[in-house]
Scaffold this motif. Structure first.
Motif, PDB file in Angstrom:
ATOM      1  N   LEU A   1     -19.559   6.287  -4.420  1.00 23.82           N
ATOM      2  CA  LEU A   1     -18.396   6.237  -3.520  1.00 23.82           C
ATOM      3  C   LEU A   1     -18.125   4.797  -3.076  1.00 23.82           C
ATOM      4  CD1 LEU A   1     -18.822   9.428  -1.283  1.00 23.82           C
ATOM      5  CD2 LEU A   1     -17.228   9.068  -3.182  1.00 23.82           C
ATOM      6  N   THR A   2     -19.193   4.028  -2.890  1.00 23.42           N
ATOM      7  CA  THR A   2     -19.016   2.626  -2.475  1.00 23.42           C
ATOM      8  C   THR A   2     -18.291   1.859  -3.580  1.00 23.42           C
ATOM      9  OG1 THR A   2     -20.988   2.724  -1.108  1.00 23.42           O
ATOM     10  CG2 THR A   2     -20.232   0.531  -1.720  1.00 23.42           C
ATOM     11  N   GLN A   3     -18.698   2.091  -4.832  1.00 23.22           N
ATOM     12  CA  GLN A   3     -18.033   1.402  -5.953  1.00 23.22           C
ATOM     13  C   GLN A   3     -16.561   1.803  -6.030  1.00 23.22           C
ATOM     14  OE1 GLN A   3     -19.044  -1.175  -7.278  1.00 23.22           O
ATOM     15  NE2 GLN A   3     -21.105  -0.931  -6.433  1.00 23.22           N
ATOM     16  N   GLU A   4     -16.310   3.081  -5.851  1.00 19.39           N
ATOM     17  CA  GLU A   4     -14.923   3.573  -5.918  1.00 19.39           C
ATOM     18  C   GLU A   4     -14.083   2.945  -4.804  1.00 19.39           C
ATOM     19  OE1 GLU A   4     -14.647   7.824  -6.064  1.00 19.39           O
ATOM     20  OE2 GLU A   4     -12.448   7.793  -6.129  1.00 19.39           O
ATOM     21  N   TRP A   5     -14.647   2.894  -3.593  1.00 26.01           N
ATOM     22  CA  TRP A   5     -13.932   2.288  -2.464  1.00 26.01           C
ATOM     23  C   TRP A   5     -13.669   0.803  -2.718  1.00 26.01           C
ATOM     24  CZ3 TRP A   5     -16.593  -1.242   0.937  1.00 26.01           C
ATOM     25  CH2 TRP A   5     -15.782  -1.769   1.930  1.00 26.01           C
ATOM     26  N   LYS A   6     -14.689   0.101  -3.251  1.00 23.74           N
ATOM     27  CA  LYS A   6     -14.511  -1.339  -3.506  1.00 23.74           C
ATOM     28  C   LYS A   6     -13.381  -1.566  -4.506  1.00 23.74           C
ATOM     29  CE  LYS A   6     -19.104  -3.114  -2.373  1.00 23.74           C
ATOM     30  NZ  LYS A   6     -20.386  -3.625  -2.858  1.00 23.74           N
ATOM     31  N   SER A   7     -13.303  -0.716  -5.511  1.00 23.04           N
ATOM     32  CA  SER A   7     -12.244  -0.957  -6.503  1.00 23.04           C
ATOM     33  C   SER A   7     -10.875  -0.589  -5.916  1.00 23.04           C
ATOM     34  CB  SER A   7     -12.581  -0.298  -7.836  1.00 23.04           C
ATOM     35  OG  SER A   7     -11.977   0.927  -7.957  1.00 23.04           O
ATOM     36  N   GLU A   8     -10.811   0.428  -5.071  1.00 23.19           N
ATOM     37  CA  GLU A   8      -9.528   0.737  -4.401  1.00 23.19           C
ATOM     38  C   GLU A   8      -9.113  -0.410  -3.478  1.00 23.19           C
ATOM     39  OE1 GLU A   8      -8.813   5.063  -3.160  1.00 23.19           O
ATOM     40  OE2 GLU A   8     -10.986   4.886  -3.135  1.00 23.19           O
ATOM     41  N   LEU A   9     -10.104  -0.960  -2.778  1.00 19.00           N
ATOM     42  CA  LEU A   9      -9.818  -2.076  -1.854  1.00 19.00           C
ATOM     43  C   LEU A   9      -9.287  -3.280  -2.630  1.00 19.00           C
ATOM     44  CD1 LEU A   9     -10.084  -3.126   1.091  1.00 19.00           C
ATOM     45  CD2 LEU A   9     -12.439  -3.772   0.559  1.00 19.00           C
ATOM     46  N   GLU A  10      -9.879  -3.507  -3.793  1.00 24.72           N
ATOM     47  CA  GLU A  10      -9.428  -4.627  -4.624  1.00 24.72           C
ATOM     48  C   GLU A  10      -7.976  -4.415  -5.083  1.00 24.72           C
ATOM     49  OE1 GLU A  10     -12.193  -5.700  -7.655  1.00 24.72           O
ATOM     50  OE2 GLU A  10     -10.803  -7.136  -8.529  1.00 24.72           O
ATOM     51  N   SER A  11      -7.630  -3.176  -5.409  1.00 18.79           N
ATOM     52  CA  SER A  11      -6.236  -2.903  -5.812  1.00 18.79           C
ATOM     53  C   SER A  11      -5.279  -3.164  -4.656  1.00 18.79           C
ATOM     54  CB  SER A  11      -6.048  -1.445  -6.237  1.00 18.79           C
ATOM     55  OG  SER A  11      -6.991  -1.095  -7.167  1.00 18.79           O
ATOM     56  N   VAL A  12      -5.692  -2.768  -3.464  1.00 20.96           N
ATOM     57  CA  VAL A  12      -4.849  -2.994  -2.282  1.00 20.96           C
ATOM     58  C   VAL A  12      -4.630  -4.499  -2.098  1.00 20.96           C
ATOM     59  CG1 VAL A  12      -4.908  -2.911   0.258  1.00 20.96           C
ATOM     60  CG2 VAL A  12      -5.418  -0.855  -1.068  1.00 20.96           C
ATOM     61  N   ARG A  13      -5.715  -5.261  -2.205  1.00 20.75           N
ATOM     62  CA  ARG A  13      -5.633  -6.725  -2.003  1.00 20.75           C
ATOM     63  C   ARG A  13      -4.752  -7.361  -3.085  1.00 20.75           C
ATOM     64  NH1 ARG A  13     -10.783  -7.745  -2.002  1.00 20.75           N
ATOM     65  NH2 ARG A  13     -11.002  -8.319  -4.178  1.00 20.75           N
ATOM     66  N   THR A  14      -4.942  -6.935  -4.322  1.00 18.18           N
ATOM     67  CA  THR A  14      -4.166  -7.508  -5.427  1.00 18.18           C
ATOM     68  C   THR A  14      -2.683  -7.214  -5.242  1.00 18.18           C
ATOM     69  OG1 THR A  14      -6.063  -7.066  -6.821  1.00 18.18           O
ATOM     70  CG2 THR A  14      -4.026  -7.591  -7.957  1.00 18.18           C
ATOM     71  N   ARG A  15      -2.388  -5.990  -4.850  1.00 17.72           N
ATOM     72  CA  ARG A  15      -0.969  -5.631  -4.657  1.00 17.72           C
ATOM     73  C   ARG A  15      -0.360  -6.423  -3.496  1.00 17.72           C
ATOM     74  NH1 ARG A  15       1.492  -1.510  -1.713  1.00 17.72           N
ATOM     75  NH2 ARG A  15       3.687  -1.286  -2.321  1.00 17.72           N
ATOM     76  N   MET A  16      -1.117  -6.542  -2.395  1.00 18.32           N
ATOM     77  CA  MET A  16      -0.596  -7.317  -1.254  1.00 18.32           C
ATOM     78  C   MET A  16      -0.324  -8.754  -1.676  1.00 18.32           C
ATOM     79  SD  MET A  16      -2.364  -6.249   2.349  1.00 18.32           S
ATOM     80  CE  MET A  16      -3.954  -6.763   1.903  1.00 18.32           C
ATOM     81  N   ASN A  17      -1.236  -9.319  -2.487  1.00 19.34           N
ATOM     82  CA  ASN A  17      -1.062 -10.713  -2.920  1.00 19.34           C
ATOM     83  C   ASN A  17       0.159 -10.853  -3.811  1.00 19.34           C
ATOM     84  OD1 ASN A  17      -3.127 -11.764  -1.450  1.00 19.34           O
ATOM     85  ND2 ASN A  17      -4.646 -11.569  -3.081  1.00 19.34           N
ATOM     86  N   SER A  18       0.409  -9.850  -4.637  1.00 22.64           N
ATOM     87  CA  SER A  18       1.570  -9.982  -5.515  1.00 22.64           C
ATOM     88  C   SER A  18       2.871  -9.814  -4.709  1.00 22.64           C
ATOM     89  CB  SER A  18       1.423  -9.047  -6.710  1.00 22.64           C
ATOM     90  OG  SER A  18       2.373  -8.052  -6.709  1.00 22.64           O
ATOM     91  N   LEU A  19       2.855  -8.954  -3.699  1.00 21.71           N
ATOM     92  CA  LEU A  19       4.049  -8.817  -2.848  1.00 21.71           C
ATOM     93  C   LEU A  19       4.295 -10.087  -2.037  1.00 21.71           C
ATOM     94  CD1 LEU A  19       3.384  -5.150  -1.730  1.00 21.71           C
ATOM     95  CD2 LEU A  19       5.335  -5.931  -3.093  1.00 21.71           C
ATOM     96  N   ARG A  20       3.208 -10.664  -1.560  1.00 23.04           N
ATOM     97  CA  ARG A  20       3.301 -11.912  -0.787  1.00 23.04           C
ATOM     98  C   ARG A  20       3.928 -13.016  -1.666  1.00 23.04           C
ATOM     99  NH1 ARG A  20      -0.660 -12.543   2.734  1.00 23.04           N
ATOM    100  NH2 ARG A  20      -2.084 -11.382   1.430  1.00 23.04           N
ATOM    101  N   GLN A  21       3.429 -13.082  -2.908  1.00 28.16           N
ATOM    102  CA  GLN A  21       3.950 -14.069  -3.860  1.00 28.16           C
ATOM    103  C   GLN A  21       5.428 -13.786  -4.151  1.00 28.16           C
ATOM    104  OE1 GLN A  21       2.021 -16.674  -5.281  1.00 28.16           O
ATOM    105  NE2 GLN A  21       4.127 -17.296  -5.758  1.00 28.16           N
ATOM    106  N   GLY A  22       5.749 -12.490  -4.306  1.00 25.74           N
ATOM    107  CA  GLY A  22       7.133 -12.086  -4.586  1.00 25.74           C
ATOM    108  C   GLY A  22       8.063 -12.472  -3.443  1.00 25.74           C
ATOM    109  N   LEU A  23       7.579 -12.336  -2.230  1.00 26.80           N
ATOM    110  CA  LEU A  23       8.419 -12.689  -1.074  1.00 26.80           C
ATOM    111  C   LEU A  23       8.685 -14.195  -1.053  1.00 26.80           C
ATOM    112  CD1 LEU A  23       9.841 -11.718   1.525  1.00 26.80           C
ATOM    113  CD2 LEU A  23       7.714 -12.187   2.761  1.00 26.80           C
ATOM    114  N   ALA A  24       7.618 -14.980  -1.267  1.00 26.58           N
ATOM    115  CA  ALA A  24       7.766 -16.443  -1.246  1.00 26.58           C
ATOM    116  C   ALA A  24       8.740 -16.891  -2.343  1.00 26.58           C
ATOM    117  CB  ALA A  24       6.400 -17.107  -1.433  1.00 26.58           C
TER     118      ALA A  24
END
Ligand code: LMR
Length: 398
Positions: free
Chosen positions: A303-326
Motif C-alpha cells: 500500500l505504501t508503494q501504491e500511495w507513493k506512486s499516486e503521490l508522484e502522479s499528483v506532483r507530476t500533474r501539478m507541475n505540468s499545470l503550473r508550467q502550462g499556466l506560466a
C-alpha cells in the motif's frame, strides 16, 4: 449572555471557499482553498487510502478509546516518513510524536507546549505566512513577529533579507519555517539556503518550529524533508507540526502529528506530557479513524508503494499545470513575465497581479483566488487552464 457579540469576519480562506460554493455562476473556477482536483474537478480518495480504509474497517473489532497519543502504527510510521528511518532510530526516545486533529491541531499543541516552556518566547514567522498561523498561535498566548522572506519584485525568496532578519532575532526565540512548498508563495529555500538557515539557528540559539503540510508535493518525499532532517540532526531542540491532509488526501479526517525533539529522553517525556495535557484540556484525544488509516497504509509495503506512486502522479500533474499556466500567460500577454510561476513549489503561488484584478476575476468571471493573489495550482485543470489564461490576460491588460 450573547447580546453584545458582533459577528466576526469570515476566515480569509474558508470564507472565500464558502462564497465560491454559493456562487451560481456555472463557469466558476475555485483556485482559493488548497484542495487537489482532477481534470474532472473532483477530489478523489487515493486508491491506496481507500484500500487501507476498507481493510481497517474489516479488521476493527472495537470503538473503545484509542491511546491518547494516537494510533501507535501512525505514530511510528509518520515519524519515520518525516525524519527518515535512520535518523528516527538514532533519536530513539529523544523524539516524541503525538497524533493530532490535522496540522492545525499539531501547530496548536506545539504552541501550548511553547507557552508552558517559555511564555515570553516570540515566534517569528515568514512574511508572508499562512493566514491561519496568526490566530492559531496567537490565541494560545504566543507573540508573533515576522522575518523577511519573499520579494514581490523577484517573486522568489529574498534570501539576503531573510538572513539579515534571522541574525537580528533575540537568542532563545522560535523561528517558524515551512518545511517545503511555502504557503502562500510557493517560494522555497534551496538546500544550500537551508544549510545557511540552520547554521544561523545553531549560532544564535534559535529553535525551529517546522510546519510541514505538503511533503511529497514539491520535489519528492525525501527532498521535501531536507530542511526538517537537517534541523533535527544539527540542532538540540526542534518542534514539527505535520499534516496528512494533502499528501494522503484525508482532508476531512483531520490527521496530523506534533513532534518534539529535545536533548534527552527525560526532557522529551516531560514535553510530551505537556502536549498530552494540553490535548486533554482542548479535545481530550484526536479522532482515531484517519490516523489509523494512514498508520495501516504505511504499515503495508504494497500500500505504501501504491500511495507513493499516486503521490508522484499528483506532483507530476501539478507541475505540468503550473508550467502550462506560466507558458500560457506569457504567450497571451506581454505585460507581466509569469515565468516565475513555473519555479514555484507545491500547491500555491502568488500570481502577483494587482488586487483590483483579483476582484474583477471573481466578479466578472467567477474565478476565485485569494486577495493576496495566491492561487491553488492544484485547482487548475487541463479544461480550465485555457479559460484562466485568457481571462487573467484580459483583466491585467485592460
Ligand atoms: C489552505 O491554505 O488553503 C489550506 O491549508 C486549507 C486551510 O485550512 O487553510
Amino acid at each position: 449572555m450573547f447580546e453584545q457579540l458582533k459577528t466576526l469576519p469570515a476566515d480569509p480562506i474558508l470564507g472565500l471557499n464558502q462564497i465560491f460554493q454559493q456562487d451560481n455562476n456555472a463557469d466558476k473556477i475555485n483556485l482559493s482553498i488548497g484542495v487537489y482536483q482532477t481534470a474532472q474537478g473532483t477530489t478523489p480518495i487515493f486508491a491506496a487510502v481507500k484500500k487501507a480504509e476498507q481493510q481497517l474497517i474489516d479488521l476493527q473489532t472495537t470503538k473503545a478509546y484509542a491511546p491518547q497519543a494516537g494510533d501507535p502504527a501512525f505514530v511510528e510510521h509518520i515519524t519515520n516518513l518525516l525524519l527518515g528511518d535512520e535518523l528516527a532510530k538514532t533519536l530513539g526516545d529523544r523524539v516524541a510524536t503525538v497524533m493530532t486533529p490535522g496540522g492545525c491541531g499539531a501547530l496548536r499543541m506545539n504552541a501550548e507546549l511553547l507557552i508552558q516552556s517559555n511564555p515570553n518566547a516570540t515566534v517569528w514567522v515568514s512574511d508572508p505566512t499562512w493566514a491561519n498561523h496568526y490566530p492559531l498561535l496567537q490565541s494560545a498566548g504566543l507573540t508573533l513577529k515576522t522575518y523577511n522572506y519573499y520579494s514581490p519584485e523577484t517573486h522568489g525568496v529574498d534570501f539576503a533579507a531573510m538572513v539579515e532578519s534571522l541574525n537580528a532575532i533575540p537568542k532563545g526565540d522560535v523561528v517558524l519555517l515551512h518545511g517545503c512548498c511555502h504557503n502562500p508563495t510557493g517560494a522555497d529555500l534551496t538546500k544550500a539556503q537551508w544549510d545557511t538557515v540552520i547554521d544561523i539557528l545553531a549560532e544564535r540559539d534559535l529553535m525551529p518550529f517546522i510546519d510541514v503540510a505538503y511533503q511529497g508535493f514539491g520535489d519528492s518525499l525525501v527532498d521535501d524533508a531536507y530542511g526538517i532532517r537537517l534541523a533535527v540532526s544539527r540542532l538540540p531542540e526542534v518542534l514539527i507540526a505535520s499534516s496528512c491532509s494533502k499528501n494522503f488526501g484525508v482532508y476531512r479526517e483531520r490527521v496530523g502529528a506534533a513532534l518534539v525533539i529535545t536533548t534527552s529522553e527525560a526532557q522529551t517525556a516531560a514535553a510530551k506530557s505537556h502536549i498530552l495535557s494540553a490535548a486533554r484540556r482542548c479535545y481530550s484525544m484526536p479522532p482515531s479513524h484517519g490516523g489509523a488509516v494512514v498508520g495501516h497504509l504505511l504499515s503495508s509495503e504494497s500500500l505504501t508503494q501504491e500511495w507513493k506512486s499516486e503521490l508522484e502522479s499528483v506532483r507530476t500533474r501539478m507541475n505540468s499545470l503550473r508550467q502550462g499556466l506560466a507558458t500560457g500567460l506569457n504567450q497571451a500577454q506581454s505585460k507581466i513575465d509569469f515565468s516565475f510561476v513555473s519555479q514555484s513549489k507545491g500547491m500555491f503561488c502568488y500570481l502577483g497581479i494587482p488586487q483590483q484584478d483579483v476582484l474583477t476575476l471573481r466578479s466578472e468571471f467567477g474565478i476565485y483566488l485569494l486577495e493576496s493573489t495566491r492561487i491553488n495550482v492544484a485547482g487548475l485543470s487541463e479544461q480550465n487552464l485555457p479559460v484562466i489564461v485568457e481571462r487573467v490576460a484580459d483583466v491585467i491588460t485592460r
